[in-house]
Enzyme design. Structure first.
Site, mmCIF file in Angstrom:
data_model
loop_
_atom_site.group_PDB
_atom_site.id
_atom_site.type_symbol
_atom_site.label_atom_id
_atom_site.label_comp_id
_atom_site.label_asym_id
_atom_site.label_seq_id
_atom_site.Cartn_x
_atom_site.Cartn_y
_atom_site.Cartn_z
ATOM 1 N N LYS A 134 0.824 -1.217 0.000
ATOM 2 C CA LYS A 134 0.000 0.000 0.000
ATOM 3 C C LYS A 134 0.851 1.257 0.000
ATOM 4 O O LYS A 134 0.513 2.261 -0.612
ATOM 5 C CB LYS A 134 -0.946 -0.002 1.201
ATOM 6 C CG LYS A 134 -2.167 -0.871 1.007
ATOM 7 C CD LYS A 134 -3.186 -0.629 2.088
ATOM 8 C CE LYS A 134 -4.461 -1.427 1.797
ATOM 9 N NZ LYS A 134 -5.507 -1.196 2.803
ATOM 10 N N ARG A 135 1.961 1.220 0.718
ATOM 11 C CA ARG A 135 2.786 2.441 0.789
ATOM 12 C C ARG A 135 3.432 2.768 -0.562
ATOM 13 O O ARG A 135 3.862 3.886 -0.797
ATOM 14 C CB ARG A 135 3.846 2.324 1.885
ATOM 15 C CG ARG A 135 4.910 1.282 1.639
ATOM 16 C CD ARG A 135 5.754 1.066 2.891
ATOM 17 N NE ARG A 135 6.745 0.020 2.696
ATOM 18 C CZ ARG A 135 7.975 0.235 2.253
ATOM 19 N NH1 ARG A 135 8.356 1.464 1.942
ATOM 20 N NH2 ARG A 135 8.817 -0.757 2.117
#
Length: 468
Positions: free
Chosen positions: A249-250
């Site tokens: 996600k990052r």
């Protein structure tokens, strides 16, 4: 000539993320390039994890990307009886056999009779014999009405296929256990359901992620058991983050709809995903959907992992924003905003920020001073305002009060004339003035902002600071 038929087959156990979206996109481009069919199948046999909300999300994401499917959607959960029929047909032909053990019983069998670290080819035969002829204490299992169904996997079969991206891949059947087709509860395993569905849907080419390479030989064995034609395969490379690790996600592993919410244009995301592993021969980076369909070849997809670069996506999105008509941008911004803004103000904001924004949301965040009096002040902007600058701005305020023709030319002349009379640089007035009227230290030309905001707003905002 064979009609190309491909499919995208997500499981509704989560939303449509960029990896799945790229798989769908490549299937779509391949189908459209070859004037074939692109089909959608929902693999929802996992009753506990499959959710209707994820089905909705997957369809919404594909529609937003304008990846339109042909024919009705196929739902695996509606075909359970079919899988049973095909599995039992292999039983009748003695190509499969029944495993009557319960899972906990099989664990006991493994501990008692199968040595650890045994090679697969030897282990397979021991397991098979223990299932077909249960040892003492387990003879009763064969009296049960039903059990799992396993496919016989013969030894010394060279399973090979030519992957359209990776070339020839081979594996010896000795390294594959007998394949479970139906579980004890009569639900199909992934590999079995996939083969039945792809056969019934007349799929000619299977384009999917390379995490499925290990499944392909097992599926080929199932095709062979039915004497069915085997589709062609193409396995797509992984998508990695900038650190060359699995996309998280990052790094940008968000759902497709999250990208919409953050202000990415669907055409920009489509363009960006298409280039994660493939590129036109001339290395163009901005390329239309129509052009991609015309030139796309699955054989030209790179077999090496692709790197997801969020900064490149933002750059690409900014390029797409620049090509849009202001009215079109207005409608797109309204779609992602929960607040209702004055359209005239929003159009002014779009006009002045269009060449400076990376996302649609930037118009709302960086152009908030056009839309509301409750605009945010950057820390650096506040630092531009001090007692000295307020003295200069008080003089400017008085002069601007008298302006009859409020346009950027007049406003700039008045400010520069004042700075000359005070013997200071114009920037000593410009910077704090920008900070007060916009809350920002950078943006469009200051005098364009002043003209766009209008005399009443500018005078009011100056007065708030000067007379507080």
């Amino acid at each position: 000539m064979l009609l190309v038929r491909v499919r995208f087959a997500p499981s509704p156990t989560g939303e449509l993320h960029v990896g799945g979206a790229r798989t769908a996109l490549y299937n779509y481009l391949f189908a459209r390039h070859n004037k074939g069919k692109f089909l959608l199948r929902i693999e929802d046999t996992d009753r506990e994890r499959s959710k209707e909300e994820f089905v909705v999300s997957i369809k919404e994401g594909l529609k937003w990307l304008k990846i339109d499917w042909d024919e009705d959607i196929v739902y695996q959960s509606e075909r359970l009886q079919l899988y049973k029929q095909y599995a039992y047909s292999l039983l009748e032909k003695n190509k499969a056999y029944v495993d009557y053990y319960y899972p906990e019983e099989w664990e006991e069998i493994v501990k008692k009779y199968i040595p650890e670290h045994l090679p697969i080819d030897k282990k397979k035969h021991i397991e098979r014999s223990l299932i077909l002829e249960p040892p003492n204490g387990y003879k009763h299992v064969k009296q049960r009405a039903k059990g799992a169904i396993r496919l016989f996997v013969e030894d010394n079969i060279n399973i090979s296929f030519v992957d359209k991206i990776r070339g020839k891949i081979e594996i010896l059947s000795n390294n594959i256990n007998d394949i479970v087709l139906l579980r004890t509860d009569e639900t199909p395993t992934y590999n079995f359901a996939v083969v039945i569905d792809d056969y019934l849907m007349e799929i000619t080419h299977i384009i999917r992620g390379d995490d499925h390479i290990s499944n392909t030989p097992k599926q080929i064995l199932i095709y062979n058991a039915f004497n069915w034609n085997i589709p062609e395969f193409a396995h797509l490379p992984m998508i990695l983050g900038p650190d060359k690790k699995k996309l998280s996600k990052r790094h940008g592993s968000l759902s497709v709809i999250e990208y919409k919410k953050m202000g990415i244009l669907s055409d920009a995301l489509f363009n960006f995903l298409a280039l994660l592993g493939w590129s036109p021969k001339d290395n163009r980076e901005i390329i239309s959907r129509e052009e991609m369909i015309r030139i796309f070849k699955i054989e030209e997809v790179n077999s090496s992992p692709a790197v997801f670069d969020i900064n490149k996506l933002l750059w690409m999105n900014s390029e797409y924003i620049k090509t849009k008509e202001n009215r079109e941008i207005l409608e797109l911004v309204k779609e992602i905003s929960s607040d209702k803004y004055d359209e005239r103000k929003l159009l002014t904001c779009i006009e002045l920020l269009k060449t400076r924004t990376k996302t649609l949301r930037d118009f709302l965040e960086f152009g908030d001073y056009f839309l509301t009096e409750d605009y945010k002040f950057e820390k650096e902007a506040i630092e531009k305002i001090n007692e000295k600058s307020l003295e200069y701005l008080k003089l400017l305020h008085d002069k601007y009060l008298k302006v009859e023709e409020w346009n950027k030319k007049n406003l700039e002349e008045i400010l520069r004339d004042l700075s000359n009379k005070l013997g200071i640089k114009a920037s000593e007035i410009i910077h704090p003035l920008r900070a007060i009227v916009s809350g920002k230290t950078v943006g469009p030309g200051l005098f364009e902002i002043l003209e766009a905001l209008g005399k009443e707003v500018v005078i009011r905002r100056l007065g708030k600071f000067i007379f507080r």
